[in-house]
Write a protein that holds these residues in place. Structure first.
Motif, short mmCIF file in Angstrom:
data_model
loop_
_atom_site.label_atom_id
_atom_site.label_comp_id
_atom_site.label_asym_id
_atom_site.label_seq_id
_atom_site.Cartn_x
_atom_site.Cartn_y
_atom_site.Cartn_z
N ARG A 25 -68.63 22.75 -0.73
CA ARG A 25 -68.40 23.78 0.27
C ARG A 25 -68.17 23.18 1.65
NH1 ARG A 25 -73.37 27.74 -1.75
NH2 ARG A 25 -72.47 28.19 -3.82
N THR A 26 -67.21 23.75 2.36
CA THR A 26 -66.90 23.34 3.72
C THR A 26 -66.85 24.57 4.62
OG1 THR A 26 -64.50 23.58 3.45
CG2 THR A 26 -65.48 21.45 2.81
N ALA A 27 -66.73 24.34 5.91
CA ALA A 27 -66.61 25.47 6.84
C ALA A 27 -65.37 26.29 6.52
CB ALA A 27 -66.57 24.96 8.27
N LYS A 28 -64.25 25.62 6.24
CA LYS A 28 -63.00 26.34 6.01
C LYS A 28 -62.99 27.12 4.70
CE LYS A 28 -59.88 23.61 8.90
NZ LYS A 28 -58.67 22.75 8.95
N ASN A 29 -63.53 26.52 3.63
CA ASN A 29 -63.45 27.23 2.34
C ASN A 29 -64.60 28.19 2.10
OD1 ASN A 29 -65.68 25.84 1.12
ND2 ASN A 29 -64.34 24.24 0.31
N SER A 30 -65.56 28.23 3.01
CA SER A 30 -66.74 29.07 2.78
C SER A 30 -67.06 30.03 3.92
CB SER A 30 -67.97 28.19 2.51
OG SER A 30 -67.78 27.42 1.34
N VAL A 31 -66.79 29.68 5.16
CA VAL A 31 -67.12 30.57 6.28
C VAL A 31 -65.94 30.72 7.23
CG1 VAL A 31 -69.62 30.29 6.17
CG2 VAL A 31 -68.28 28.68 7.50
N GLY A 32 -64.75 30.76 6.67
CA GLY A 32 -63.56 30.91 7.49
C GLY A 32 -63.58 32.17 8.35
N PHE A 33 -64.23 33.22 7.88
CA PHE A 33 -64.28 34.48 8.63
C PHE A 33 -65.04 34.34 9.95
CE2 PHE A 33 -68.35 34.35 6.59
CZ PHE A 33 -69.20 35.19 7.30
N LEU A 34 -65.91 33.33 10.04
CA LEU A 34 -66.72 33.12 11.23
C LEU A 34 -66.04 32.22 12.26
CD1 LEU A 34 -69.48 33.37 12.73
CD2 LEU A 34 -70.32 31.49 11.27
N LEU A 35 -65.19 31.32 11.81
CA LEU A 35 -64.64 30.27 12.68
C LEU A 35 -63.93 30.79 13.93
CD1 LEU A 35 -63.33 27.73 10.00
CD2 LEU A 35 -65.60 27.90 11.06
N PRO A 36 -63.12 31.86 13.84
CA PRO A 36 -62.41 32.31 15.06
C PRO A 36 -63.34 32.81 16.16
CG PRO A 36 -61.39 33.21 13.08
CD PRO A 36 -62.69 32.63 12.66
N HIS A 37 -64.60 33.06 15.83
CA HIS A 37 -65.54 33.64 16.79
C HIS A 37 -66.43 32.59 17.45
CE1 HIS A 37 -64.44 37.64 15.26
NE2 HIS A 37 -64.43 37.06 14.07
N LEU A 38 -66.26 31.33 17.07
CA LEU A 38 -67.10 30.27 17.61
C LEU A 38 -66.55 29.76 18.94
CD1 LEU A 38 -67.91 28.24 14.37
CD2 LEU A 38 -69.20 30.13 15.41
N LYS A 39 -67.47 29.36 19.82
CA LYS A 39 -67.11 28.77 21.11
C LYS A 39 -67.76 27.40 21.21
CE LYS A 39 -66.73 33.31 23.30
NZ LYS A 39 -67.24 34.21 24.37
N PRO A 40 -67.15 26.47 21.95
CA PRO A 40 -67.59 25.06 21.95
C PRO A 40 -69.04 24.82 22.33
CG PRO A 40 -65.43 25.26 22.96
CD PRO A 40 -65.93 26.65 22.77
N ASP A 41 -69.64 25.73 23.12
CA ASP A 41 -71.00 25.47 23.61
C ASP A 41 -72.07 26.31 22.91
OD1 ASP A 41 -70.24 27.91 24.60
OD2 ASP A 41 -70.95 27.54 26.65
N MET A 42 -71.73 26.88 21.77
CA MET A 42 -72.67 27.77 21.08
C MET A 42 -73.82 27.01 20.42
SD MET A 42 -70.39 30.74 19.25
CE MET A 42 -70.20 32.33 20.07
N LYS A 43 -74.94 27.71 20.29
CA LYS A 43 -76.11 27.21 19.56
C LYS A 43 -76.20 28.02 18.26
CE LYS A 43 -81.05 26.23 20.18
NZ LYS A 43 -82.21 26.39 21.10
N ILE A 44 -76.15 27.33 17.13
CA ILE A 44 -76.03 27.98 15.83
C ILE A 44 -77.23 27.66 14.93
CG2 ILE A 44 -74.62 28.16 13.74
CD1 ILE A 44 -72.21 27.33 15.37
N LEU A 45 -77.66 28.66 14.15
CA LEU A 45 -78.66 28.46 13.11
C LEU A 45 -78.03 28.79 11.76
CD1 LEU A 45 -81.60 27.90 12.20
CD2 LEU A 45 -82.06 30.34 12.53
#
Length: 272
Positions: A25-45
């Motif tokens: 699993r990768t970001a692209k093949n598993s959470v592609g729906f989330l990627l357009p909403h990310l910003k460079p300085d975000m803190k993620i859990l």
């Protein structure tokens, strides 16, 4: 809210055959729906990060930010940390913890998400509430969950229907919901989210290489993983039943027309 613990048992377990599958699993093949909403300085859990391949990938989307991978089974995090180190990723950490009672203060993260986790927990609504608690106002809570009852394959071998029914029984015996995908948006609304953005994507294995990989994975998982242990210990199946299912996966993988689709529902919610 630390203190509440998980009541359900993880159906897949952490057999090497399972971890190999999850490491695909990768970001692209598993959470592609989330990627357009990310910003460079975000803190993620990232809750239930497993071997951390998605987590490590996501770190590159927040180069000025930080991502934390949380996992109940601490031993798996050795593999996750190794993966991050080998790729030179430094804006990341991995911690052992239970998402039913997160040890973080309110309003800590810009994004809180989980991938293929809520189907395996006893209180998915409660976990979504906890995810919301630690998200910042205006922050994102996201999840992606498969729906085992909606898997479709060709050729339609009886042994694979037997596997699907047995997996459903084992997952429910362990306290989970194998058809989580179709219920994900309802859980989100019960957790208090008013604006629930829904989508659905799927993994599709049709190439010779992908079919062989999935076939070999479930050939082994059918007899050696925690799925098999649950089935036999709770008298849902006998060893010969599991052997027959495993051999059906092998038969399916050898068919030149083999094909399988695995749909997952997705939610993206903003905390008010």
């Amino acid at each position: 809210m630390a203190g509440k613990t998980e009541s359900a048992t993880y159906t897949h377990g952490h057999h090497p055959s399972v971890l190999r599958s999850h490491s695909w699993r990768t970001a692209k093949n598993s959470v592609g729906f989330l990627l357009p909403h990310l910003k460079p300085d975000m803190k993620i859990l990232d809750i239930g990060c497993g071997p951390g391949t998605i987590t490590v990938d996501l770190a590159s989307y927040v180069p000025q930010g930080h991502i934390t991978g949380l996992e109940r089974v601490g031993s798996i995090l050795t593999q996750a940390r190794k993966n991050a180190q080998e790729k030179g990723v430094t804006n990341i950490d991995f911690l052992e913890g239970d998402a039913n009672g997160l040890s973080y203060e309110d309003n800590t993260f810009d994004v809180v998400f989980c991938h293929q986790v809520l189907q395996h927990v006893g209180d998915p609504v409660g976990m979504l509430k906890e995810m919301s608690r630690v998200a910042k106002p205006g922050g994102i809570v996201a999840a992606r969950e498969a729906d085992y009852g909606a898997f479709v394959w060709y050729p339609e071998l009886p042994g694979l229907t037997e596997w699907q029914n047995l997996y459903d029984a084992a997952a429910r015996r362990n306290g989970g919901e194998p058809n989580a995908g179709r219920m994900l948006h309802v859980w989100a609304r019960k957790a208090g989210f008013r604006d629930v953005n829904c989508s659905c994507t799927m993994w599709c294995y049709a190439s010779k290489e992908d079919v062989a990989w999935w076939s070999e994975s479930w050939f082994e998982r059918s007899v050696a993983s925690s799925f098999a242990t649950t089935a036999t210990e709770h008298k849902l199946a006998k060893k010969e039943d599991l052997d027959r299912i495993a051999n059906t996966w092998k038969e399916w993988g050898q068919d030149e027309d083999a094909w399988i689709s695995i749909p997952s529902a997705e939610i993206l919610c903003y905390k008010e």
